[in-house]
Enzyme design. Structure first.
Site, mmCIF file in Angstrom:
data_model
loop_
_atom_site.group_PDB
_atom_site.id
_atom_site.type_symbol
_atom_site.label_atom_id
_atom_site.label_comp_id
_atom_site.label_asym_id
_atom_site.label_seq_id
_atom_site.Cartn_x
_atom_site.Cartn_y
_atom_site.Cartn_z
ATOM 1 N N LYS A 28 0.843 -1.194 0.000
ATOM 2 C CA LYS A 28 0.000 0.000 0.000
ATOM 3 C C LYS A 28 0.877 1.243 0.000
ATOM 4 C CE LYS A 28 -0.869 0.466 5.007
ATOM 5 N NZ LYS A 28 -1.941 0.429 6.034
ATOM 6 N N LYS A 86 -7.501 -5.986 -0.280
ATOM 7 C CA LYS A 86 -8.097 -5.306 0.876
ATOM 8 C C LYS A 86 -8.971 -4.146 0.402
ATOM 9 C CE LYS A 86 -5.232 -4.453 4.243
ATOM 10 N NZ LYS A 86 -3.961 -3.988 4.858
#
Length: 238
Positions: A28, A86
Site C-alpha cells: 500500500k 483489501k
C-alpha cells in the site's frame, strides 16, 4: 499465534520484511490515505518476486461507496496475482450499495478482505454479511493516522468482541492502525490471526519513511517470544 503483516511500498521494502520473517507482505501507499493504492506494476513486480513463497495483500485505495469504482479497482488489483485484496468499507453505504457487486469478484476467485475503521464507529453487526458475500476476512484499522492508534479508539473488550465475532463466522481476522510494539502483548491476547504494522517498522516512526530492518526484526522477535511463551512448559520473558 498472530502473524506479522508488514506494509511495504516497493520491492526493496518487500525484501527487507521477508528477510525479517514477515508472514504477509502488504502492499500500500501510506502517502495517499489509510489504504492508499500502489501502482499496479509495482504490485505485480513484488508478487512476481515473491513467487508464491509468501502471502501477499494489496489495498485498492481510499475509494468512495461507488460499486463501479470499487469493483474496477478490485478487478485490476486481483489481476496482479496478489493473494488478498483489501477493500476499505468506510461506512454503512459501502455495505448497502457495494457488497453485492464485490460478491461477484469473490465468486470469480478474488480473496477479499474487508477493512473497517475503529475511528469511524464501526458497527460490528455488519460483519455478519461478509461470509455470504464471499469475503475471506476482515480487519480493523484507523482511517485518520493523526488521531491515535487502534487502542485509543476501541477498548480491548471491543477488540476481543470483534475478533470473536469474525472468527465465529469463519473469517480471517486482523488488527492494525498505527500499532507500536507495546501493543503486541494485549492485541495478541485477542486471538487475531494477524497484526498489521507500518509506522512501527519505519525509520523515525514515520509511516511514509523507509522501512527500518532493525525495527522489523524487533517486531518479529517480540511475536516469536510470545509464541514460545505460549507453548506448554515454556516460560520466556517478554
Amino acid at each position: 499465534m498472530a502473524g506479522l503483516l508488514a506494509s511495504v511500498t516497493n520491492a526493496h521494502e518487500a525484501r527487507i520484511v521477508v528477510d525479517a520473517g514477515a508472514d504477509i507482505i502488504d502492499l500500500k501507499d501510506p502517502a495517499h490515505g489509510a489504504l492508499g493504492a500502489l501502482p499496479l506494476p509495482c504490485i505485480r513486480t513484488v508478487v512476481t518476486n515473491v513467487g508464491g513463497r509468501y502471502l501477499t495483500s494489496a489495498t485498492v485505495g481510499d475509494l468512495p461507496a461507488d460499486p463501479h469504482v470499487l469493483t474496477r479497482a478490485v478487478a485490476a488489483t486481483a489481476a496482479t496475482g496478489v493473494d488478498f485484496v483489501k477493500v476499505g468499507l468506510f461506512g454503512a453505504a459501502y455495505f448497502s450499495d457495494c457488497l453485492d457487486a464485490l460478491a461477484q469478484h469473490a465468486a470469480d476467485g478474488a480473496r477479499l478482505i474487508a477493512v473497517l475503521f475503529a475511528d469511524l464507529r464501526p458497527d460490528f453487526n455488519t460483519i455478519e454479511q461478509l461470509p455470504a458475500k464471499g469475503f475471506s476476512g476482515v480487519m480493523l484499522d484507523t482511517s485518520n493516522k493523526r488521531s491515535g492508534g487502534l487502542r485509543s479508539h476501541l477498548a480491548l473488550t471491543r477488540l476481543f468482541a470483534f475478533v470473536k465475532t469474525a472468527k465465529g463466522l469463519g473469517l480471517i481476522t486482523g488488527l492494525a492502525g498505527s500499532l507500536r510494539r507495546e501493543d503486541i502483548v494485549p492485541l495478541v491476547s485477542t486471538g487475531a490471526d494477524y497484526l498489521g504494522f507500518r509506522t512501527a517498522l519505519c525509520r523515525g516512526l514515520s509511516r511514509t519513511a523507509e522501512i527500518d530492518p532493525g525495527a522489523v526484526a524487533a517486531t518479529r522477535a517480540c511475536l516469536a517470544r510470545l509464541h514460545t511463551a505460549a507453548q506448554p512448559g515454556k516460560h520466556v520473558a517478554i
